[in-house]
Design a protein around this motif. Structure first.
Motif, PDB file in Angstrom:
ATOM      1  N   PRO A 135       0.823  -1.210   0.000  1.00 38.44           N
ATOM      2  CA  PRO A 135       0.000   0.000   0.000  1.00 38.44           C
ATOM      3  C   PRO A 135       0.861   1.267   0.000  1.00 38.44           C
ATOM      4  N   TYR A 136       0.429   2.265  -0.793  1.00 39.45           N
ATOM      5  CA  TYR A 136       1.032   3.586  -0.793  1.00 39.45           C
ATOM      6  C   TYR A 136       0.020   4.532  -0.163  1.00 39.45           C
ATOM      7  N   VAL A 137       0.349   5.078   0.992  1.00 35.20           N
ATOM      8  CA  VAL A 137      -0.589   5.912   1.739  1.00 35.20           C
ATOM      9  C   VAL A 137       0.086   7.237   2.074  1.00 35.20           C
ATOM     10  N   GLY A 138      -0.538   8.351   1.676  1.00 36.53           N
ATOM     11  CA  GLY A 138       0.035   9.662   1.944  1.00 36.53           C
ATOM     12  C   GLY A 138      -1.002  10.659   2.408  1.00 36.53           C
ATOM     13  N   GLY A 139      -0.566  11.656   3.158  1.00 38.35           N
ATOM     14  CA  GLY A 139      -1.493  12.667   3.645  1.00 38.35           C
ATOM     15  C   GLY A 139      -2.135  13.452   2.525  1.00 38.35           C
ATOM     16  N   VAL A 140      -1.362  13.798   1.500  1.00 35.57           N
ATOM     17  CA  VAL A 140      -1.897  14.539   0.357  1.00 35.57           C
ATOM     18  C   VAL A 140      -2.038  13.631  -0.861  1.00 35.57           C
ATOM     19  N   LEU A 141      -0.986  12.869  -1.184  1.00 32.95           N
ATOM     20  CA  LEU A 141      -1.014  11.972  -2.343  1.00 32.95           C
ATOM     21  C   LEU A 141      -0.492  10.595  -1.943  1.00 32.95           C
ATOM     22  N   GLY A 142      -1.237   9.549  -2.334  1.00 37.70           N
ATOM     23  CA  GLY A 142      -0.747   8.204  -2.084  1.00 37.70           C
ATOM     24  C   GLY A 142       0.455   7.883  -2.947  1.00 37.70           C
ATOM     25  N   HIS A 143       0.348   8.172  -4.248  1.00 40.10           N
ATOM     26  CA  HIS A 143       1.442   7.935  -5.185  1.00 40.10           C
ATOM     27  C   HIS A 143       1.399   9.000  -6.267  1.00 40.10           C
ATOM     28  N   THR A 144       2.576   9.493  -6.655  1.00 40.83           N
ATOM     29  CA  THR A 144       2.640  10.466  -7.740  1.00 40.83           C
ATOM     30  C   THR A 144       3.961  10.361  -8.472  1.00 40.83           C
ATOM     31  N   THR A 145       3.922  10.643  -9.780  1.00 41.77           N
ATOM     32  CA  THR A 145       5.134  10.743 -10.577  1.00 41.77           C
ATOM     33  C   THR A 145       5.394  12.184 -11.018  1.00 41.77           C
ATOM     34  N   SER A 146       4.684  13.140 -10.449  1.00 41.49           N
ATOM     35  CA  SER A 146       4.918  14.539 -10.775  1.00 41.49           C
ATOM     36  C   SER A 146       6.338  14.935 -10.384  1.00 41.49           C
ATOM     37  N   PRO A 147       7.045  15.681 -11.236  1.00 41.31           N
ATOM     38  CA  PRO A 147       8.412  16.074 -10.896  1.00 41.31           C
ATOM     39  C   PRO A 147       8.506  17.175  -9.852  1.00 41.31           C
ATOM     40  N   ALA A 148       7.399  17.856  -9.545  1.00 43.31           N
ATOM     41  CA  ALA A 148       7.443  18.982  -8.617  1.00 43.31           C
ATOM     42  C   ALA A 148       6.262  18.939  -7.667  1.00 43.31           C
ATOM     43  N   ILE A 149       6.542  18.839  -6.363  1.00 46.56           N
ATOM     44  CA  ILE A 149       5.518  18.901  -5.323  1.00 46.56           C
ATOM     45  C   ILE A 149       5.897  20.061  -4.423  1.00 46.56           C
ATOM     46  N   GLU A 150       5.083  21.113  -4.423  1.00 48.72           N
ATOM     47  CA  GLU A 150       5.459  22.356  -3.757  1.00 48.72           C
ATOM     48  C   GLU A 150       4.329  22.884  -2.877  1.00 48.72           C
ATOM     49  N   ASN A 151       4.710  23.349  -1.693  1.00 48.29           N
ATOM     50  CA  ASN A 151       3.789  24.017  -0.765  1.00 48.29           C
ATOM     51  C   ASN A 151       2.528  23.192  -0.504  1.00 48.29           C
ATOM     52  N   CYS A 152       2.712  21.898  -0.301  1.00 45.88           N
ATOM     53  CA  CYS A 152       1.591  21.019   0.048  1.00 45.88           C
ATOM     54  C   CYS A 152       1.668  20.693   1.536  1.00 45.88           C
ATOM     55  N   LYS A 153       0.497  20.629   2.194  1.00 43.88           N
ATOM     56  CA  LYS A 153       0.472  20.457   3.645  1.00 43.88           C
ATOM     57  C   LYS A 153      -0.543  19.397   4.051  1.00 43.88           C
ATOM     58  N   ASN A 154      -0.166  18.633   5.061  1.00 42.25           N
ATOM     59  CA  ASN A 154      -1.072  17.646   5.641  1.00 42.25           C
ATOM     60  C   ASN A 154      -1.230  17.916   7.135  1.00 42.25           C
ATOM     61  N   TYR A 155      -2.507  17.944   7.587  1.00 42.68           N
ATOM     62  CA  TYR A 155      -2.814  18.139   8.999  1.00 42.68           C
ATOM     63  C   TYR A 155      -3.503  16.921   9.614  1.00 42.68           C
ATOM     64  N   GLY A 156      -3.898  15.956   8.806  1.00 45.01           N
ATOM     65  CA  GLY A 156      -4.649  14.814   9.304  1.00 45.01           C
ATOM     66  C   GLY A 156      -3.762  13.636   9.671  1.00 45.01           C
ATOM     67  N   PRO A 157      -4.187  12.799  10.626  1.00 46.16           N
ATOM     68  CA  PRO A 157      -3.432  11.589  10.970  1.00 46.16           C
ATOM     69  C   PRO A 157      -3.485  10.566   9.847  1.00 46.16           C
ATOM     70  N   ILE A 158      -2.408   9.803   9.713  1.00 51.74           N
ATOM     71  CA  ILE A 158      -2.288   8.783   8.676  1.00 51.74           C
ATOM     72  C   ILE A 158      -2.088   7.446   9.373  1.00 51.74           C
ATOM     73  N   THR A 159      -2.956   6.470   9.077  1.00 56.18           N
ATOM     74  CA  THR A 159      -2.950   5.217   9.828  1.00 56.18           C
ATOM     75  C   THR A 159      -3.083   4.024   8.901  1.00 56.18           C
ATOM     76  N   PHE A 160      -2.274   2.988   9.162  1.00 58.82           N
ATOM     77  CA  PHE A 160      -2.433   1.708   8.482  1.00 58.82           C
ATOM     78  C   PHE A 160      -2.572   0.610   9.527  1.00 58.82           C
ATOM     79  N   LYS A 161      -3.573  -0.260   9.323  1.00 61.59           N
ATOM     80  CA  LYS A 161      -3.784  -1.409  10.200  1.00 61.59           C
ATOM     81  C   LYS A 161      -3.913  -2.654   9.343  1.00 61.59           C
ATOM     82  N   GLY A 162      -3.265  -3.734   9.727  1.00 62.78           N
ATOM     83  CA  GLY A 162      -3.403  -4.977   8.981  1.00 62.78           C
ATOM     84  C   GLY A 162      -2.058  -5.535   8.565  1.00 62.78           C
ATOM     85  N   SER A 163      -2.083  -6.543   7.718  1.00 63.61           N
ATOM     86  CA  SER A 163      -0.864  -7.175   7.229  1.00 63.61           C
ATOM     87  C   SER A 163      -0.568  -6.703   5.815  1.00 63.61           C
TER      88      SER A 163
END
Length: 267
Positions: A135-163
């Motif tokens: 699994p790919y899990v991110g606050g803003v983006l799970g997965h990206t191939t964009s060459p530029a990620i700028e001024n992005c912010k995450n305020y929420g909790p990120i949680t994974f449960k399981g195998s």
């Protein structure tokens, strides 16, 4: 897609591919000034068979999007998710967990050739509950191939449960590809994983969990600078695994710097 809000709750029980508040699946699609106000809940069987392999991508704004033309200028700008995102198991049926998932506060998977991701914010909890593979899990983006990620912010909790097999949890981006730079990105959300069985690797990062460069990497575009992580990272698992947790990278050098990490191993 410009200046579009979503006020309708999304509850899906059979996500074969993309689920989101605004765009489940798209191509050659710029998205700007959009807001998701309500929760996204995907509950389904996450078991795969030889003839059926789900690949759910879940996000507040976009589930899955990519660009067909490498010369096109396609953007993802000034978008915000204000609600919780959940991907969970709905069945105890037998079967092998063989598929991967992409889960993000704003976007599950933002594919090939997006020119720029900028000024995007997630404020909701991002949770994946129950087993999957890679699994790919991110606050803003799970997965990206964009060459530029700028001024992005995450305020929420990120949680994974399981195998899982390999687990990637990032404050802003779970898993990145190609020659990317991260500039002025911030994470304030706690990153927590509870792995129920042995995994090959647990990889967590305050800004980005994992970034895979091409062989002919452009070092001038591959950096992390002016970024901040204030989210604690907690790993708990029942069997031994390889951890690479709580790391940011110094600008231009990519030397690892220790982050806030709490680890608990049982068994």
């Amino acid at each position: 897609v410009v200046n579009c809000p979503n006020y309708e709750k999304v509850a899906n029980t059979d996500a074969e591919f993309g689920v989101a508040g605004l765009v489940g699946y798209g191509s050659n699609l710029s998205v700007s000034d959009c807001v998701n106000e309500v929760s996204i809940e995907v509950k389904q069987s996450l078991k795969s068979t030889a003839t059926y392999n789900v690949y759910p991508c879940v996000g507040g704004i976009v589930g899955y999007s990519y660009t067909k033309s490498p010369s096109a200028e396609i953007y993802f700008l000034n978008n915000e998710n204000k609600a919780d995102i959940l991907l969970a198991e709905s069945s105890d049926e037998e079967g092998d967990v063989t598929m991967t998932t992409r889960l993000g506060g704003c976007v599950g998977n933002l594919g090939s050739n997006y020119t720029l991701v900028k000024d995007c914010v997630n404020r909701g909890a991002v949770t994946q509950d129950k087993p999957v593979r890679n699994p790919y899990v991110g606050g803003v983006l799970g997965h990206t191939t964009s060459p530029a990620i700028e001024n992005c912010k995450n305020y929420g909790p990120i949680t994974f449960k399981g195998s899982t097999n390999n687990l990637y949890l990032g404050g802003v981006v779970g898993h990145g590809d190609t020659d990317q730079h991260f500039d002025a990105c911030e994470n304030y959300g706690a990153i927590t994983t509870t792995a129920e069985s042995s995994v090959s690797a647990i990889i967590c990062g305050g800004i980005v969990a994992n970034n895979t460069a091409s062989e002919n990497v452009n070092v001038d575009n591959r950096y992390v600078k002016n970024c901040l992580n204030k989210g604690a990272i907690t790993i708990s698992h029942t069997q031994a695994a390889n951890e690479d947790a709580g790391k940011l990278f110094a600008a231009d050098t990519f030397e690892p710097m220790a982050g806030a990490l709490k680890q608990k191993t049982a068994g």
